[in-house]
Design a protein around this motif. Sequence first.
Motif, PDB file in Angstrom:
ATOM      1  N   LEU A 196      10.298 -10.399  -0.358  1.00  0.00           N
ATOM      2  CA  LEU A 196       9.498 -10.142   0.834  1.00  0.00           C
ATOM      3  C   LEU A 196       9.760 -11.241   1.855  1.00  0.00           C
ATOM      4  CD1 LEU A 196       7.313  -8.325   2.111  1.00  0.00           C
ATOM      5  CD2 LEU A 196       5.600  -9.856   1.114  1.00  0.00           C
ATOM      6  N   MET A 223      -0.893  -5.948   2.068  1.00  0.00           N
ATOM      7  CA  MET A 223       0.510  -5.671   1.779  1.00  0.00           C
ATOM      8  C   MET A 223       1.082  -6.700   0.806  1.00  0.00           C
ATOM      9  SD  MET A 223       3.798  -6.004   4.233  1.00  0.00           S
ATOM     10  CE  MET A 223       3.604  -7.766   4.122  1.00  0.00           C
ATOM     11  N   ILE A 224       0.761  -7.979   1.020  1.00  0.00           N
ATOM     12  CA  ILE A 224       1.253  -9.014   0.115  1.00  0.00           C
ATOM     13  C   ILE A 224       0.698  -8.799  -1.294  1.00  0.00           C
ATOM     14  CG2 ILE A 224       1.227 -11.494  -0.386  1.00  0.00           C
ATOM     15  CD1 ILE A 224       1.212 -11.946   2.669  1.00  0.00           C
ATOM     16  N   ALA A 258       2.600  -5.961  -2.817  1.00  0.00           N
ATOM     17  CA  ALA A 258       3.960  -6.362  -3.165  1.00  0.00           C
ATOM     18  C   ALA A 258       3.979  -7.109  -4.496  1.00  0.00           C
ATOM     19  CB  ALA A 258       4.537  -7.236  -2.057  1.00  0.00           C
ATOM     20  N   THR A 265      13.604  -8.257   2.621  1.00  0.00           N
ATOM     21  CA  THR A 265      13.191  -7.192   3.522  1.00  0.00           C
ATOM     22  C   THR A 265      11.882  -7.590   4.186  1.00  0.00           C
ATOM     23  OG1 THR A 265      12.571  -4.862   3.680  1.00  0.00           O
ATOM     24  CG2 THR A 265      12.017  -5.981   1.637  1.00  0.00           C
ATOM     25  N   ALA A 268       8.429  -6.698   6.167  1.00  0.00           N
ATOM     26  CA  ALA A 268       7.466  -5.594   6.255  1.00  0.00           C
ATOM     27  C   ALA A 268       6.166  -6.137   6.829  1.00  0.00           C
ATOM     28  CB  ALA A 268       7.217  -4.970   4.883  1.00  0.00           C
ATOM     29  N   ARG A 281       1.831  -1.839   4.561  1.00  0.00           N
ATOM     30  CA  ARG A 281       2.042  -1.321   3.215  1.00  0.00           C
ATOM     31  C   ARG A 281       2.956  -0.102   3.214  1.00  0.00           C
ATOM     32  NH1 ARG A 281      -4.148  -0.770   1.678  1.00  0.00           N
ATOM     33  NH2 ARG A 281      -4.241  -0.693   3.952  1.00  0.00           N
ATOM     34  N   LEU A 329       6.456  -1.412   3.232  1.00  0.00           N
ATOM     35  CA  LEU A 329       6.691  -2.039   1.934  1.00  0.00           C
ATOM     36  C   LEU A 329       7.003  -1.002   0.861  1.00  0.00           C
ATOM     37  CD1 LEU A 329       6.481  -4.559  -0.012  1.00  0.00           C
ATOM     38  CD2 LEU A 329       4.101  -3.853  -0.342  1.00  0.00           C
ATOM     39  N   ARG A 330       6.198   0.046   0.793  1.00  0.00           N
ATOM     40  CA  ARG A 330       6.400   1.062  -0.246  1.00  0.00           C
ATOM     41  C   ARG A 330       7.758   1.735  -0.109  1.00  0.00           C
ATOM     42  NH1 ARG A 330       0.374   3.252   1.068  1.00  0.00           N
ATOM     43  NH2 ARG A 330      -0.776   1.653  -0.085  1.00  0.00           N
ATOM     44  N   ASN A 363      10.458   0.372   1.119  1.00  0.00           N
ATOM     45  CA  ASN A 363      11.472  -0.581   0.675  1.00  0.00           C
ATOM     46  C   ASN A 363      11.494  -0.721  -0.849  1.00  0.00           C
ATOM     47  OD1 ASN A 363      12.164  -1.112   3.346  1.00  0.00           O
ATOM     48  ND2 ASN A 363      10.813  -2.886   3.505  1.00  0.00           N
ATOM     49  N   MET A 364      10.334  -0.759  -1.458  1.00  0.00           N
ATOM     50  CA  MET A 364      10.265  -0.929  -2.906  1.00  0.00           C
ATOM     51  C   MET A 364      10.872   0.267  -3.637  1.00  0.00           C
ATOM     52  SD  MET A 364       6.515  -2.740  -3.413  1.00  0.00           S
ATOM     53  CE  MET A 364       6.679  -2.862  -5.195  1.00  0.00           C
TER      54      MET A 364
END
Length: 302
Positions: free
Chosen positions: A18, A38-39, A42, A261, A263, A266, A269-270, A272-273
């Motif tokens: 992240l 978001m953190i 992650a 990445t 972000a 969220r 983030l999702r 990317n994950m």
Amino acid sequence: MEYTTLGNTGLRVSKLGLGGAPIGNVFRPADETEVEKMIHEAVDGGINFIDTAPRYGNGESERRIGKALRGGRRSGVVLATKAVGADEAFDYAGTIRSVERSLKLLDTDWVDLLQIHDVEQTSYETVMNETLPALEKLRAEGKIRFIGVSTRNLKLLQTYIATNRFDCIQSYARYMLIDHTAKDELLPLASASGVGVINGSVLGLGLLADMPAAFLREPIVAEAARRIEKLAFLRHTAPYGLVEPAMRFSLSEPGIHVTLTGAGSREVLRSNMAMCDGRGLEPEERRRVFELFQGQSLFPAE
């Protein structure tokens, strides 16, 4: 989530990391409450590598990350930041001040990786005689565990690897679909030296997301557009059809330990994950990408 070992450090890291720039409002405002959620998501979802810098929002990124990691999450994270800040010198005293400020903002007694930020902005002599000795002192005090260096300049990274005094390097926009020059000399040298490799800006400062950063000069944007046209065989969806192949291109490269990445939400983030599942480009697609622009940097000579 996939994991690997960061060079010879022994640190077990998620291959997706992240990045802290969006968290510090570098590109656009990010809501603090959303950023904290978001953190948390992650870390709970398996990302254990977080990279930031004092220059991201003049410490705002570090502050927000430190706040989000309270309550027990810090111990499960490989935390990386950089020195020095935007208005600080790379000398011995300036480096010490920068790191001490970062530790306070991150609300931690130590960071796992401390990188010299944009090392091209100072001289080799200053780094080796001032910046690096300061970091080595802090490492002896237990305030940092490993030392790295970051820049887009590949030759500089090779020079610093050759000193055998750095554990990790971070480059950006040099292993991506439209400029993969890092693969020719840098990645093999890092691998042979046991140096960890962090790859940033796999979307080319927004170019591969159809949203080029405002500070990019027009000749670079124009050349990127020309190259992107030749990647039509990878564009499966619109309007951001090259984001997924760009991410998978980096995540599946064995010589890269962490793909960063950014972000700010969220939702991003999702997305990317979901790409960190072990699936890269098809072999034929990868071959075609490597044949395109072989040895051709997108950026002017450095």
